[in-house]
Design an enzyme around this catalytic site. Structure first.
Site, PDB file in Angstrom:
ATOM      1  N   ARG A  16      -9.747   1.037   8.150  1.00  0.00           N
ATOM      2  CA  ARG A  16      -9.194   0.425   8.913  1.00  0.00           C
ATOM      3  C   ARG A  16     -10.651  -0.595   9.849  1.00  0.00           C
ATOM      4  O   ARG A  16     -10.245  -1.767   9.959  1.00  0.00           O
ATOM      5  CB  ARG A  16      -8.232   0.467  10.001  1.00  0.00           C
ATOM      6  CG  ARG A  16      -6.934   0.747   9.345  1.00  0.00           C
ATOM      7  CD  ARG A  16      -6.171  -0.758   8.943  1.00  0.00           C
ATOM      8  NE  ARG A  16      -4.609  -1.472   9.532  1.00  0.00           N
ATOM      9  CZ  ARG A  16      -3.819  -0.305   9.051  1.00  0.00           C
ATOM     10  NH1 ARG A  16      -3.467   1.000   8.600  1.00  0.00           N
ATOM     11  NH2 ARG A  16      -2.544  -0.604   9.258  1.00  0.00           N
ATOM     12  N   ARG A  24      10.927  -6.007   5.045  1.00  0.00           N
ATOM     13  CA  ARG A  24      11.031  -4.589   5.198  1.00  0.00           C
ATOM     14  C   ARG A  24      12.523  -3.856   6.334  1.00  0.00           C
ATOM     15  O   ARG A  24      12.300  -4.859   6.635  1.00  0.00           O
ATOM     16  CB  ARG A  24       9.736  -4.329   5.600  1.00  0.00           C
ATOM     17  CG  ARG A  24       9.598  -2.565   5.256  1.00  0.00           C
ATOM     18  CD  ARG A  24       7.968  -2.464   4.870  1.00  0.00           C
ATOM     19  NE  ARG A  24       7.017  -2.275   6.364  1.00  0.00           N
ATOM     20  CZ  ARG A  24       5.938  -2.850   6.206  1.00  0.00           C
ATOM     21  NH1 ARG A  24       5.505  -1.490   5.237  1.00  0.00           N
ATOM     22  NH2 ARG A  24       4.991  -2.858   6.485  1.00  0.00           N
ATOM     23  N   ARG A  47      -1.109  -8.783  13.502  1.00  0.00           N
ATOM     24  CA  ARG A  47      -1.745  -7.321  12.873  1.00  0.00           C
ATOM     25  C   ARG A  47      -2.848  -8.814  10.838  1.00  0.00           C
ATOM     26  O   ARG A  47      -3.766  -7.753  10.616  1.00  0.00           O
ATOM     27  CB  ARG A  47      -1.005  -6.565  11.826  1.00  0.00           C
ATOM     28  CG  ARG A  47       0.405  -5.858  13.098  1.00  0.00           C
ATOM     29  CD  ARG A  47       1.075  -5.148  12.045  1.00  0.00           C
ATOM     30  NE  ARG A  47       1.530  -4.232  10.772  1.00  0.00           N
ATOM     31  CZ  ARG A  47       2.716  -4.822  10.120  1.00  0.00           C
ATOM     32  NH1 ARG A  47       3.485  -4.847  10.790  1.00  0.00           N
ATOM     33  NH2 ARG A  47       2.338  -3.624   9.254  1.00  0.00           N
ATOM     34  N   ARG A  59      11.674  -2.526  11.732  1.00  0.00           N
ATOM     35  CA  ARG A  59       9.400  -1.467  12.329  1.00  0.00           C
ATOM     36  C   ARG A  59       8.769  -2.842  13.055  1.00  0.00           C
ATOM     37  O   ARG A  59       9.344  -3.479  12.837  1.00  0.00           O
ATOM     38  CB  ARG A  59       8.170  -1.754  11.059  1.00  0.00           C
ATOM     39  CG  ARG A  59       8.006   0.079  10.761  1.00  0.00           C
ATOM     40  CD  ARG A  59       7.523  -0.199   9.477  1.00  0.00           C
ATOM     41  NE  ARG A  59       6.040  -0.559  10.197  1.00  0.00           N
ATOM     42  CZ  ARG A  59       4.590  -0.910   9.397  1.00  0.00           C
ATOM     43  NH1 ARG A  59       4.894   0.381   8.657  1.00  0.00           N
ATOM     44  NH2 ARG A  59       3.830  -0.961  10.234  1.00  0.00           N
ATOM     45  N   LYS A 108       0.638  -1.057   0.314  1.00  0.00           N
ATOM     46  CA  LYS A 108      -0.052   0.127   0.290  1.00  0.00           C
ATOM     47  C   LYS A 108       0.884   1.199   0.329  1.00  0.00           C
ATOM     48  O   LYS A 108       0.606   1.951  -0.521  1.00  0.00           O
ATOM     49  CB  LYS A 108      -0.366   0.205   0.798  1.00  0.00           C
ATOM     50  CG  LYS A 108      -2.595  -0.964   1.576  1.00  0.00           C
ATOM     51  CD  LYS A 108      -2.859  -0.978   2.724  1.00  0.00           C
ATOM     52  CE  LYS A 108      -2.717  -0.860   3.649  1.00  0.00           C
ATOM     53  NZ  LYS A 108      -1.412  -2.197   3.935  1.00  0.00           N
TER      54      LYS A 108
END
Ligand code: AMP
Length: 210
Positions: free
Chosen positions: A90, A124, A168, A157, A15
């Site tokens: 969300r 990531r 998540r 992160r 995203k």
């Protein structure tokens, strides 16, 4: 082209990467509630301090806080021409609330298989200063462990660690995925295959926005 756009998709779907590129095309601001919240956390504002624990655990930050931060951002003059919302709404309550203060022209759903999501999240890395995003195998920094733009060390992160990722993905399936139906019923939804390189995906997104 549409100018008031929402990007939906599980964590790791791309995203943020897509939203940054497409927002440049559309000449509208890229509004990521995750980025707004991370900035508030880094600045140690009262809102950031309240949000931090939820984020670290991979849960959703309470609707009232997120709505406040987004609503304030949408009032800034640059959002008059349109906006690309990334990571908001969300859940159904946020979608309902959004409908009371903003219009939406199109919702893009970025679809990716679960194993690719987990791989993208574990690989990531982000710049701790400017939040630029890298991927260890598909988009590595030019110099090992350092941001191409400002040379700051890259970090993982906290919510990309395995413990938080599971949560998540569960939160996405339970709370966010029902929005696909919600926007489908309103004839706003377009689904896009989000596997492949960022450029391949961006070409599909552009077609879905035409
Ligand atoms: P993201 O950068 O979109 O993956 O968001 C990172 C984290 O910020 C999420 O796991 C949530 O804890 C929080 N967050 C971002 N957007 C929202 C939202 N719309 N509602 C609640 N929490 C959010």
């Amino acid at each position: 082209m549409m100018h008031r756009v929402v990007f939906l998709g599980p964590p790791g779907a791309g995203k943020g990467t897509q939203a940054a590129q497409i927002a440049r095309d559309l000449k509208v601001p890229h509004l990521s509630t995750g980025d707004l919240l991370r900035t508030a956390v880094a600045a140690r504002t009262p809102l950031g301090l309240e949000a931090e624990g939820y984020m670290r655990a991979g849960g959703l930050v309470p609707d009232a806080l997120v709505l406040k931060i987004l609503h304030e951002r949408l009032e800034l003059p640059d959002a008059r021409v349109g906006y690309l919302l990334d990571g908001f709404p969300r859940n159904l309550a946020q979608a309902e609330a959004l409908g009371t203060f903003a219009e939406i022209d199109r919702v893009i759903s970025l679809d990716v298989s679960p194993d690719l999501l987990v791989r993208r999240l574990s690989e990531r890395r982000v710049c701790s200063k400017c939040q630029s995003v890298y991927n260890l195998s598909t988009k590595p920094p030019k110099s090992d462990g350092k941001c191409d733009l400002d040379g700051t060390p890259l970090v993982q992160r906290p919510d990309d660690r395995a413990e938080a990722v599971t949560n998540r993905l569960k939160v996405y399936a339970e709370q966010t995925a029902p929005l696909l139906d919600y926007y489908e019923k309103r004839h706003l939804l377009r689904s896009v295959d989000a596997s492949g390189t960022p450029d391949e995906v961006a070409a599909r997104v552009r077609r879905a926005l035409a």
